[in-house]
Design an enzyme around this catalytic site. Structure first.
Site, PDB file in Angstrom:
ATOM      1  N   CYS A 152      -6.183  11.615   0.438  1.00  0.00           N
ATOM      2  CA  CYS A 152      -4.881  12.019   1.205  1.00  0.00           C
ATOM      3  C   CYS A 152      -4.189  10.559   1.664  1.00  0.00           C
ATOM      4  O   CYS A 152      -4.699   9.838   2.491  1.00  0.00           O
ATOM      5  CB  CYS A 152      -5.046  12.869   2.095  1.00  0.00           C
ATOM      6  SG  CYS A 152      -4.081  13.395   3.625  1.00  0.00           S
ATOM      7  N   ASP A 200      -9.031  15.349   0.845  1.00  0.00           N
ATOM      8  CA  ASP A 200      -7.962  15.417   1.265  1.00  0.00           C
ATOM      9  C   ASP A 200      -7.653  16.516   1.966  1.00  0.00           C
ATOM     10  O   ASP A 200      -8.413  17.261   2.316  1.00  0.00           O
ATOM     11  CB  ASP A 200      -7.454  15.763  -0.139  1.00  0.00           C
ATOM     12  CG  ASP A 200      -5.720  15.882  -0.245  1.00  0.00           C
ATOM     13  OD1 ASP A 200      -5.050  15.070   0.601  1.00  0.00           O
ATOM     14  OD2 ASP A 200      -5.196  16.870  -0.792  1.00  0.00           O
ATOM     15  N   SER A 201      -6.300  16.631   2.461  1.00  0.00           N
ATOM     16  CA  SER A 201      -5.928  17.578   3.458  1.00  0.00           C
ATOM     17  C   SER A 201      -6.064  19.104   2.629  1.00  0.00           C
ATOM     18  O   SER A 201      -6.178  20.144   3.343  1.00  0.00           O
ATOM     19  CB  SER A 201      -4.460  17.264   3.998  1.00  0.00           C
ATOM     20  OG  SER A 201      -3.718  17.184   2.998  1.00  0.00           O
ATOM     21  N   GLU A 234       3.382  22.495  -4.470  1.00  0.00           N
ATOM     22  CA  GLU A 234       2.405  23.601  -4.258  1.00  0.00           C
ATOM     23  C   GLU A 234       2.899  24.841  -4.905  1.00  0.00           C
ATOM     24  O   GLU A 234       2.190  25.774  -5.302  1.00  0.00           O
ATOM     25  CB  GLU A 234       1.899  23.618  -2.854  1.00  0.00           C
ATOM     26  CG  GLU A 234       1.059  22.568  -2.272  1.00  0.00           C
ATOM     27  CD  GLU A 234       0.453  22.933  -1.059  1.00  0.00           C
ATOM     28  OE1 GLU A 234       0.545  23.943  -0.332  1.00  0.00           O
ATOM     29  OE2 GLU A 234      -0.162  22.166  -0.336  1.00  0.00           O
ATOM     30  N   HIS A 279       0.711  14.881  -3.592  1.00  0.00           N
ATOM     31  CA  HIS A 279       1.377  16.052  -4.481  1.00  0.00           C
ATOM     32  C   HIS A 279       2.516  15.469  -5.395  1.00  0.00           C
ATOM     33  O   HIS A 279       3.081  16.206  -6.407  1.00  0.00           O
ATOM     34  CB  HIS A 279       2.194  16.941  -3.559  1.00  0.00           C
ATOM     35  CG  HIS A 279       1.268  17.787  -2.700  1.00  0.00           C
ATOM     36  ND1 HIS A 279       0.266  17.306  -2.015  1.00  0.00           N
ATOM     37  CD2 HIS A 279       1.189  19.016  -2.541  1.00  0.00           C
ATOM     38  CE1 HIS A 279      -0.394  18.000  -1.464  1.00  0.00           C
ATOM     39  NE2 HIS A 279       0.300  19.388  -1.893  1.00  0.00           N
ATOM     40  N   CYS A 281       2.023   9.973  -2.114  1.00  0.00           N
ATOM     41  CA  CYS A 281       1.500  11.460  -1.441  1.00  0.00           C
ATOM     42  C   CYS A 281       0.734  11.930  -2.720  1.00  0.00           C
ATOM     43  O   CYS A 281       1.233  11.883  -3.769  1.00  0.00           O
ATOM     44  CB  CYS A 281       2.911  12.175  -1.088  1.00  0.00           C
ATOM     45  SG  CYS A 281       2.441  13.931  -0.630  1.00  0.00           S
TER      46      CYS A 281
HETATM   47  N1  DGL Z   1      -2.434  14.953   1.191  1.00  0.00           N
HETATM   48  C1  DGL Z   1      -1.086  14.718   1.792  1.00  0.00           C
HETATM   49  C2  DGL Z   1      -0.878  13.092   1.525  1.00  0.00           C
HETATM   50  O1  DGL Z   1      -1.083  12.709   0.535  1.00  0.00           O
HETATM   51  C3  DGL Z   1       0.090  15.694   1.259  1.00  0.00           C
HETATM   52  C4  DGL Z   1      -0.319  17.158   1.880  1.00  0.00           C
HETATM   53  C5  DGL Z   1      -0.174  17.093   3.604  1.00  0.00           C
HETATM   54  O2  DGL Z   1       0.585  16.859   4.227  1.00  0.00           O
HETATM   55  O3  DGL Z   1      -1.311  17.407   4.130  1.00  0.00           O
HETATM   56  O4  DGL Z   1       0.127  12.495   2.180  1.00  0.00           O
END
Ligand code: DGL
Length: 279
Positions: free
Chosen positions: A81, A18-19, A161, A198, A196
């Protein structure tokens, strides 16, 4: 799930990328489904967010992350992600064709299609996910007549977050994004995809504003179910002897990863458990 998905090799660890820390919502669901497996989680915290970046940058980052996980011996890569799944999956599958690569978009889209009755599906995600249009394509591949309405809700990432998952500020933000968008639709969607990493932690607040006529689809949960199905197909393969467990890798800020990540994973992560890596 992609047509080329193979059963999961029994022994090799499963890589989750993930990011940042948000993908730990996907890891939490994967662990629930496959408690006996070993997972290596990589969060590219030095370069997050991906959601606001261009497609070419996201593809480059995702290839580098996958490279490292493949070097660490993963046999399967779950791209947790949504933004990376949305734009980098074809490039990842082309470069790493020896491993199984599973994104979050296809399982989420399949679940949405299975649940919608009026064939109007709403999707919320980051700017990159919405711009990439991968949910639209995946939904239309299953339900060609579906109407898909997508909206970028970038602020939800920051709220999650910060650990703000309810209360006045969160309610105001959810209303601000969803109210006019939903009101402008002639036919109300009956499914809303949380596209997403989050957003599952904000599900309660989102559901309250969306109202009882809209069912939420959590792409973290649906992806974990898809991975479990592949693992079940591999039950007959010899086990190379891997043990259950978790490894955390991050490209920056191991203390922040542990602190914020614990919230997304739903269990404590100690600073010392997170290895700093460079991509
Ligand atoms: N992990 C990203 C997503 O699921 C969200 C956070 C980001 O923008 O890096 O799209």
């Amino acid at each position: 799930l992609n047509a080329r998905a193979r059963p999961l090799s029994a022994g090799a660890p499963i890589g989750v990328f993930d990011s940042g820390m948000g993908g730990l919502t996907v890891l939490a669901e994967l662990r629930r489904e496959l408690p006996q497996r070993r997972f290596i989680y990589l969060g590219d915290t030095a370069r997050l967010p991906y959601g606001t970046k261009s497609a070419s940058t996201i593809v480059r980052y995702a290839l580098q992350a996958a490279e490292l996980l493949v070097e660490r011996g993963v046999g399967t890569l779950v791209v947790a992600c949504n933004t990376a799944s949305s734009v980098a999956l074809p490039a990842l599958r082309e470069r790493f064709d020896a491993i199984n690569i599973i994104g979050v978009i296809e399982p989420g889209a399949a679940a949405a299609c299975a649940q919608t009755r009026n064939h109007h599906v709403a999707v919320i995600g980051t700017e990159g996910t919405v711009r990439g249009g991968a949910y639209d394509r995946a939904i239309h591949a299953i339900l060609p007549d579906a109407q898909v309405s997508s909206l970028a809700c970038q602020l939800f990432v920051a709220l999650a977050e910060e650990g703000w998952v309810d209360g006045a500020v969160v309610e105001a933000a959810v209303h601000r994004y969803l109210d006019t968008w939903l009101a402008a639709m002639p036919v109300h969607p009956d499914v809303l995809v949380l596209g997403c990493t989050h957003f599952p932690v904000l599900a309660h607040a989102i559901a309250a504003v969306a109202g009882p006529g809209i069912r939420l689809v959590d792409s973290a949960r649906t992806t974990a179910t898809a991975v479990r199905t592949l693992a079940a197909q591999a039950a007959t393969l010899p086990d190379a002897g891997s043990q259950a467990g978790l490894e955390f890798l991050a490209t920056d800020g191991v203390e922040r990863f542990a602190r914020i990540g614990s919230r997304f994973l739903g269990e404590a992560i100690a600073d010392g458990e997170v290895e700093l890596v460079e991509l």
